[in-house]
Design a protein around this motif. Structure first.
Motif, short mmCIF file in Angstrom:
data_model
loop_
_atom_site.label_atom_id
_atom_site.label_comp_id
_atom_site.label_asym_id
_atom_site.label_seq_id
_atom_site.Cartn_x
_atom_site.Cartn_y
_atom_site.Cartn_z
N SER A 8 0.83 -1.20 0.00
CA SER A 8 0.00 0.00 0.00
C SER A 8 0.87 1.25 0.00
O SER A 8 2.00 1.24 0.48
CB SER A 8 -0.94 0.02 1.22
OG SER A 8 -0.20 0.09 2.42
N GLU A 88 -11.56 -8.04 4.69
CA GLU A 88 -12.18 -6.84 4.16
C GLU A 88 -13.02 -6.22 5.26
O GLU A 88 -13.22 -6.81 6.31
CB GLU A 88 -13.05 -7.15 2.94
CG GLU A 88 -14.21 -8.07 3.25
CD GLU A 88 -15.00 -8.47 2.02
OE1 GLU A 88 -14.54 -8.23 0.90
OE2 GLU A 88 -16.08 -9.03 2.20
N ILE A 132 -11.53 -1.33 5.17
CA ILE A 132 -11.16 -1.52 3.77
C ILE A 132 -12.40 -1.22 2.94
O ILE A 132 -13.44 -1.86 3.11
CB ILE A 132 -10.69 -2.97 3.47
CG1 ILE A 132 -9.54 -3.38 4.41
CG2 ILE A 132 -10.31 -3.12 2.02
CD1 ILE A 132 -8.24 -2.68 4.19
N ASP A 138 -7.82 1.69 1.84
CA ASP A 138 -7.68 1.40 3.26
C ASP A 138 -7.63 2.73 4.01
O ASP A 138 -6.77 3.57 3.75
CB ASP A 138 -6.38 0.62 3.49
CG ASP A 138 -6.16 0.23 4.95
OD1 ASP A 138 -7.04 0.48 5.79
OD2 ASP A 138 -5.08 -0.33 5.24
N SER A 140 -7.49 4.30 7.92
CA SER A 140 -7.28 3.91 9.32
C SER A 140 -7.02 5.12 10.20
O SER A 140 -6.54 6.16 9.74
CB SER A 140 -6.11 2.92 9.43
OG SER A 140 -4.90 3.51 9.02
#
Length: 179
Positions: A8, A88, A132, A138, A140
């Motif tokens: 990522s 996911e 996700i 993604d 967070s």
């Protein structure tokens, strides 16, 4: 269901808190990540990047100074636990590792003042939650705690102590690789 490794690339936003927030303003940066599935619900992760926090104006009595910007290089590893079986949706995790920072030290030599830079490494821990979106996005949020050596004034002089520099980190990343 077989899971694949994922990479990522993400953008970071850091909001300093507590004493750290008294000296530094908002932080911006970028990180690279890697995730290795170790089960249907669990993933090992590693992240590294760079975050720069802006300096704030501070007043000590009649004197006002502006703190220099602080650049940090976080290098952390940890685990993610997904609440679904196919990695996911929602997850919770924990990162731990080092935050490296270039700091300036000022010393008086004779009648002149010398300024030197050196790299300091401090241990950090960050609980996090995330989600996700689709297959590749993604997002967070983590509470990053960095344990550093600091100094505080006492009645007998200056005493070295451990301080916790903390910030709220928001990461938005694009993930490469399948699930």
């Amino acid at each position: 269901m077989a899971q694949e490794n994922r990479f990522s690339a993400g953008l970071e936003l850091g909001l300093p808190m507590g004493d750290f927030g008294d000296v530094y303003g908002i932080g911006f940066g970028a990180t690279l990540g890697f995730e290795l599935p170790v089960g249907d619900n669990l993933g090992f992760m590693a992240q590294a990047g760079y975050i720069s926090f802006t300096g704030k104006d501070m007043s000590v009595g009649p004197v006002s100074v502006k703190a220099d910007a602080a650049g940090m290089i976080p290098v952390q590893v940890g685990l993610k636990y997904y609440f679904t079986d196919n990695q996911e949706g929602f997850y919770a995790g924990l990162l731990t590792g080092l935050h490296m920072q270039s700091v300036k030290e000022v010393s008086v030599v004779g009648t002149s003042v010398e300024e030197t830079s050196k790299m300091k490494s401090n241990f950090g821990v960050a609980p996090l939650v995330g989600y996700i979106i689709g297959e590749n996005i993604d997002i967070s949020l983590r509470y990053q705690m960095i344990f550093a050596k600091g100094a505080k004034a006492t009645s007998t002089g200056v005493e070295e102590t451990t301080v916790t520099n903390s910030y709220l980190g928001l990461r938005l990343a694009y993930m490469f690789g399948g699930r």
